[in-house]
Design a protein around this motif. Structure first.
Motif, mmCIF file in Angstrom:
data_model
loop_
_atom_site.group_PDB
_atom_site.id
_atom_site.type_symbol
_atom_site.label_atom_id
_atom_site.label_comp_id
_atom_site.label_asym_id
_atom_site.label_seq_id
_atom_site.Cartn_x
_atom_site.Cartn_y
_atom_site.Cartn_z
ATOM 1 N N ALA A 1 0.827 -1.207 0.000
ATOM 2 C CA ALA A 1 0.000 0.000 0.000
ATOM 3 C C ALA A 1 0.859 1.254 0.000
ATOM 4 O O ALA A 1 0.541 2.244 -0.675
ATOM 5 C CB ALA A 1 -0.927 -0.014 1.212
ATOM 6 N N ARG A 2 1.960 1.236 0.758
ATOM 7 C CA ARG A 2 2.855 2.393 0.780
ATOM 8 C C ARG A 2 3.479 2.633 -0.589
ATOM 9 O O ARG A 2 3.659 3.788 -1.007
ATOM 10 C CB ARG A 2 3.948 2.180 1.831
ATOM 11 N N ARG A 3 3.827 1.577 -1.284
ATOM 12 C CA ARG A 3 4.350 1.714 -2.636
ATOM 13 C C ARG A 3 3.300 2.311 -3.567
ATOM 14 O O ARG A 3 3.602 3.126 -4.440
ATOM 15 C CB ARG A 3 4.806 0.354 -3.176
ATOM 16 N N LEU A 4 2.050 1.909 -3.357
ATOM 17 C CA LEU A 4 0.957 2.427 -4.175
ATOM 18 C C LEU A 4 0.727 3.913 -3.903
ATOM 19 O O LEU A 4 0.464 4.702 -4.817
ATOM 20 C CB LEU A 4 -0.318 1.630 -3.893
ATOM 21 N N LEU A 5 0.833 4.302 -2.624
ATOM 22 C CA LEU A 5 0.583 5.686 -2.236
ATOM 23 C C LEU A 5 1.715 6.626 -2.632
ATOM 24 O O LEU A 5 1.538 7.848 -2.610
ATOM 25 C CB LEU A 5 0.358 5.772 -0.717
ATOM 26 N N ALA A 6 2.885 6.061 -2.968
ATOM 27 C CA ALA A 6 4.018 6.912 -3.334
ATOM 28 C C ALA A 6 3.727 7.726 -4.590
ATOM 29 O O ALA A 6 4.272 8.819 -4.771
ATOM 30 C CB ALA A 6 5.272 6.053 -3.537
ATOM 31 N N ASP A 7 2.884 7.221 -5.467
ATOM 32 C CA ASP A 7 2.512 7.936 -6.693
ATOM 33 C C ASP A 7 1.142 7.443 -7.123
ATOM 34 O O ASP A 7 1.021 6.470 -7.859
ATOM 35 C CB ASP A 7 3.551 7.704 -7.787
ATOM 36 N N VAL A 8 0.092 8.122 -6.658
ATOM 37 C CA VAL A 8 -1.273 7.650 -6.923
ATOM 38 C C VAL A 8 -1.738 8.031 -8.322
ATOM 39 O O VAL A 8 -2.675 7.424 -8.856
ATOM 40 C CB VAL A 8 -2.271 8.211 -5.880
ATOM 41 N N ARG A 9 -1.096 8.999 -8.942
ATOM 42 C CA ARG A 9 -1.571 9.467 -10.248
ATOM 43 C C ARG A 9 -1.270 8.453 -11.355
ATOM 44 O O ARG A 9 -2.077 8.246 -12.257
ATOM 45 C CB ARG A 9 -0.939 10.816 -10.578
ATOM 46 N N THR A 10 -0.090 7.830 -11.291
ATOM 47 C CA THR A 10 0.266 6.881 -12.345
ATOM 48 C C THR A 10 -0.649 5.662 -12.355
ATOM 49 O O THR A 10 -1.251 5.357 -13.389
ATOM 50 C CB THR A 10 1.736 6.457 -12.202
#
Length: 444
Positions: free
Chosen positions: A266-275
């Protein structure tokens, strides 16, 4: 700018590393896919009434809707091309930093990016013509009478192809020029990826598109041309722009309630939510198609005669194939984004492995990251499509038939999203292995 300077930039735009070539090829692929479906829509709109084609193309009343459905398929290819522009950020940053230290100005770097992007986009646009001809040979003359899908290319298709080369080439160059901002933040090339928070426009766009869609739905006659055109356009805009917010919500919920691996994913996902947000929109739209088709399939097979059934089943088959193609392209873009994230954070992966984690654990984290990006939006889309169309069918034909289709809609959505996530994880694994070595522990 004198002739020697222009010649210098032209030569520099043609010199590229392996990473640059991959980015250019991916962008050309996305532009070519967009061009092919644009040419197909033009050919369908300008086709003559001919009983050799399927009814969706030969019938003048159905032709505009068919062309619009073909145009919708441009969306995943455009998103793929946009994602390709963000690949190789770290390596490209070092290259531009070296040019900057050699005396290149910021405008010089932007001009170089403009030429690189224009080259890739023009290549893709030029390739769309031959690719369309090849598809036409298979889906036109290669099909039996009454089943031909793509009309014979005419003067409108040729003019459209020329226009696409100009328009897509210019758009590709301008977008590539805008993508140079992260590469010029640090002259020493230490910045790997700039933070990309949601902007004010990104916050307003989903609300505005939803309000627009509701207004058209409530106040414009359902059978009018404007409703037919604007309703899908508003819905697509809402799905795409709401994607980053859905990723943000999914990531925060998973980070709070999941286990260790899920929290890291989830943290990896939140690092760049736009992509991943762009991909989430496509997967949600794919889920909507699966939900609607599930209900329609049961309704058509139980309520319609054999002759009418063939007409509807052919349309559902085409829509399903289009949804699968969109899911494949979206998965490819997901692979590109995840690979870029791993390569940009090679040191973090190497540190994680050095602290006794194995590359298999990193792969499991990435797999959960992919599942978080693909499964929830596809399920939400399937529920929305099943609920909306199921309500219409339930009122007319009864609710038992609709309820029986619920497991089918959910099952197809789960299977498609899970397969997409697993395939994406396997495609990203080489990048995980290449960044797990101790040589990536260096600080610069």
């Amino acid at each position: 700018m004198n002739a020697s300077t222009r010649q210098f930039f032209w030569e520099m735009s043609g010199r590229s590393t392996q990473v640059d070539r991959r980015r250019s090829l991916r962008m050309s692929f996305g532009v070519a896919g967009s061009g092919v479906f644009s040419l197909a829509a033009i050919a369908i709109l300008t086709a003559q009434n001919d009983f050799g084609y399927v009814s969706y193309v030969s019938d003048g009343g159905l032709r505009p809707g068919t062309a619009f459905g073909v145009l919708v398929m441009i969306v995943p290819f455009v998103l793929f091309a946009l994602q390709a522009l963000r690949t190789g950020t770290a390596a490209r940053e070092r290259r531009l930093a070296a040019l900057s230290l050699a005396g290149a100005t910021r405008s010089d770097l932007r001009r170089l990016a403009l030429l690189e992007g224009t080259r890739a986009a023009v290549r893709g646009a030029l390739a769309s013509g031959p690719v369309y001809i090849a598809l036409w040979v298979v889906l036109g003359p290669g099909m039996p009478m009454g089943s031909k899908i793509l009309p014979t290319p005419g003067i409108a298709v040729v003019l459209g192809w020329i226009g696409l080369v100009v328009v897509l080439g210019a758009a590709g160059g301008l977008l590539a020029q805008q993508a140079t901002h992260p590469a010029t933040v640090s002259p020493l090339g230490l910045t790997r990826r700039r933070s990309r928070p949601l902007t004010l426009i990104g916050s307003i766009a989903p609300i505005a598109s939803l309000v627009f869609t509701l207004v058209i739905f409530l106040f414009v006659h359902a059978d009018s041309f404007f409703a037919f055109l604007l309703l899908p356009l508003g819905a697509i805009t809402f799905v795409v722009t709401a994607g980053p917010w859905l990723v943000l919500l999914i990531g925060k919920l998973a980070a709070r309630q999941g286990g260790l691996l899920t929290m890291l994913a989830a943290r990896r996902l939140l690092a760049d939510v736009r992509t991943p947000g762009r991909i989430v929109g496509v997967m949600a739209a794919v889920g909507v198609v699966f939900g609607i088709v599930s209900v329609m399939l049961a309704n058509v097979t139980s309520e319609y005669s054999a002759d009418s059934r063939q007409f509807y089943l052919a349309g559902m088959g085409a829509v399903t194939l289009a949804a699968v193609l969109a899911a494949v392209v979206a998965t490819s873009a997901l692979v590109v984004g995840a690979t870029e994230q791993i390569l940009d954070n090679a040191r973090s992966t190497a540190v994680f492995v050095a602290l006794a984690a194995s590359p298999d654990i990193v792969s499991r984290i990435v797999r959960r990251q992919m599942l978080l990006a693909a499964l929830p939006p596809t399920l939400i889309g399937a529920l929305a499509g099943w609920g909306f169309y199921g309500y219409v069918i339930g009122v007319q034909y009864g609710w038992p038939l609709v309820l029986l289709t619920f497991p089918l809609a959910i099952g197809i959505a789960v299977l498609a999203a899970t397969l997409a996530a697993l395939i994406a994880t396997q495609s990203v694994r080489p990048a995980i292995l290449s960044t797990s070595g101790p040589e990536n522990l260096r600080t610069v």
